[in-house]
Design a protein around this motif. Structure first.
Motif, short mmCIF file in Angstrom:
data_model
loop_
_atom_site.label_atom_id
_atom_site.label_comp_id
_atom_site.label_asym_id
_atom_site.label_seq_id
_atom_site.Cartn_x
_atom_site.Cartn_y
_atom_site.Cartn_z
N CYS A 1 9.57 2.57 -3.61
CA CYS A 1 10.35 1.79 -2.64
C CYS A 1 10.69 2.62 -1.41
CB CYS A 1 11.63 1.27 -3.29
SG CYS A 1 11.33 -0.04 -4.48
N ILE A 2 11.05 3.87 -1.61
CA ILE A 2 11.37 4.73 -0.47
C ILE A 2 10.14 4.97 0.39
CG2 ILE A 2 12.03 7.09 0.16
CD1 ILE A 2 13.97 7.01 -2.23
N SER A 3 8.99 5.21 -0.23
CA SER A 3 7.78 5.43 0.57
C SER A 3 7.34 4.15 1.27
CB SER A 3 6.66 5.99 -0.30
OG SER A 3 6.25 5.05 -1.26
N ALA A 4 7.57 3.00 0.66
CA ALA A 4 7.22 1.74 1.32
C ALA A 4 8.07 1.51 2.55
CB ALA A 4 7.38 0.57 0.34
N MET A 5 9.35 1.77 2.42
CA MET A 5 10.23 1.59 3.57
C MET A 5 9.99 2.64 4.64
SD MET A 5 13.72 0.37 1.82
CE MET A 5 13.68 -0.90 0.59
N GLY A 6 9.75 3.88 4.22
CA GLY A 6 9.45 4.93 5.19
C GLY A 6 8.13 4.70 5.90
N GLY A 7 7.12 4.29 5.13
CA GLY A 7 5.82 3.99 5.75
C GLY A 7 5.89 2.82 6.69
N GLY A 8 6.68 1.80 6.33
CA GLY A 8 6.86 0.66 7.21
C GLY A 8 7.60 1.03 8.48
N THR A 9 8.56 1.95 8.35
CA THR A 9 9.30 2.41 9.52
C THR A 9 8.37 3.15 10.48
OG1 THR A 9 11.32 2.60 8.22
CG2 THR A 9 11.22 3.85 10.27
N VAL A 10 7.57 4.07 9.95
CA VAL A 10 6.63 4.81 10.80
C VAL A 10 5.64 3.85 11.45
CG1 VAL A 10 4.76 6.50 10.74
CG2 VAL A 10 6.87 6.96 9.52
N VAL B 1 14.67 -3.55 7.79
CA VAL B 1 16.02 -3.87 8.26
C VAL B 1 16.12 -5.36 8.58
CG1 VAL B 1 17.69 -3.44 10.13
CG2 VAL B 1 16.43 -1.54 9.10
N ARG B 2 15.06 -5.93 9.11
CA ARG B 2 15.05 -7.36 9.43
C ARG B 2 14.97 -8.22 8.17
NH1 ARG B 2 10.57 -6.97 14.11
NH2 ARG B 2 9.73 -5.68 12.46
N ASN B 3 14.18 -7.81 7.20
CA ASN B 3 13.96 -8.57 5.95
C ASN B 3 14.18 -7.66 4.75
OD1 ASN B 3 12.97 -10.72 7.60
ND2 ASN B 3 10.98 -9.70 7.63
N PRO B 4 15.42 -7.24 4.49
CA PRO B 4 15.61 -6.25 3.43
C PRO B 4 15.30 -6.76 2.03
CG PRO B 4 17.73 -6.97 4.29
CD PRO B 4 16.66 -7.60 5.14
N GLN B 5 15.66 -8.01 1.71
CA GLN B 5 15.44 -8.49 0.35
C GLN B 5 13.95 -8.65 0.04
OE1 GLN B 5 17.60 -10.11 2.45
NE2 GLN B 5 19.57 -9.55 1.54
N SER B 6 13.21 -9.26 0.95
CA SER B 6 11.79 -9.48 0.67
C SER B 6 11.02 -8.16 0.64
CB SER B 6 11.18 -10.44 1.69
OG SER B 6 11.22 -9.87 2.99
N THR B 7 11.34 -7.26 1.56
CA THR B 7 10.64 -5.97 1.57
C THR B 7 10.93 -5.18 0.31
OG1 THR B 7 10.78 -5.92 3.98
CG2 THR B 7 10.28 -3.86 2.89
N LEU B 8 12.18 -5.14 -0.10
CA LEU B 8 12.54 -4.41 -1.31
C LEU B 8 11.94 -5.05 -2.55
CD1 LEU B 8 14.07 -2.02 -2.43
CD2 LEU B 8 16.08 -3.49 -2.63
N ALA B 9 11.92 -6.38 -2.59
CA ALA B 9 11.34 -7.08 -3.75
C ALA B 9 9.84 -6.81 -3.86
CB ALA B 9 11.61 -8.57 -3.65
N SER C 1 0.83 -1.22 0.00
CA SER C 1 0.00 0.00 0.00
C SER C 1 0.86 1.26 0.00
CB SER C 1 -0.96 0.00 1.19
OG SER C 1 -0.25 0.09 2.40
N TRP C 2 1.94 1.28 0.78
CA TRP C 2 2.82 2.45 0.78
C TRP C 2 3.53 2.60 -0.56
CZ3 TRP C 2 2.53 6.27 4.01
CH2 TRP C 2 2.06 6.06 5.30
N SER C 3 3.92 1.48 -1.14
CA SER C 3 4.60 1.52 -2.43
C SER C 3 3.67 2.03 -3.53
CB SER C 3 5.11 0.13 -2.78
OG SER C 3 5.77 0.14 -4.01
#
Length: 130
Positions: A36-45, A60-68, A12-14
């Motif tokens: 990708c940046i908004s997905a990671m930022g939204g997940g962080t928040v 940070v825990r699952n970088p490959q799967s989250t980025l993919a 959803s963030w992506s």
């Protein structure tokens, strides 16, 4: 279940980031990067707000799967969002056309009252219909 919720949040963030970048006129690389940046930022928040930061946030825990997941969602959004918008616009335009072609609300009201086109509606009939 929690992994599925995390993936849905990443998607959803992506999608939101990719839509914003696409509306700003970016190409596929820019849209994917912003998605990708908004997905990671939204997940962080999200992780910080829910207090789930033990061991790091999700990306940070699952970088490959989250980025993919974020990259795939961004690419799909880049190509499918314009198609979906066009389809929705066509559907809305068809509804507007059908409403205009139905000979107006006035004619619809006359037909629903059972009046012929040559008959006039009196004030009493109008008030009774309301």
């Amino acid at each position: 279940l929690l992994d599925g919720i995390a993936i849905a949040g990443t998607v959803s963030w992506s999608v939101a980031g990719c839509q914003a970048a696409g509306e700003a006129g970016m190409h596929i690389i820019g849209c994917s990067l912003v998605g990708c940046i908004s997905a990671m930022g939204g997940g962080t928040v999200n992780n910080i707000l829910f207090g789930d930061i033990k061991g790091g946030v999700n990306w940070v825990r699952n970088p490959q799967s989250t980025l993919a997941v974020a990259l795939l969602a961004s690419i799909l959004t880049f190509f499918l969002w314009p198609v979906a918008c066009h389809g929705l616009a066509e559907k809305r335009l068809q509804r507007i056309h059908d409403a205009a072609a139905s000979n107006s609300w006035w004619a619809w009201g006359r037909r629903s009252l059972g009046l012929m086109d040559h008959q006039r509606i009196t004030k009493a009939e109008f008030i009774a219909a309301c």
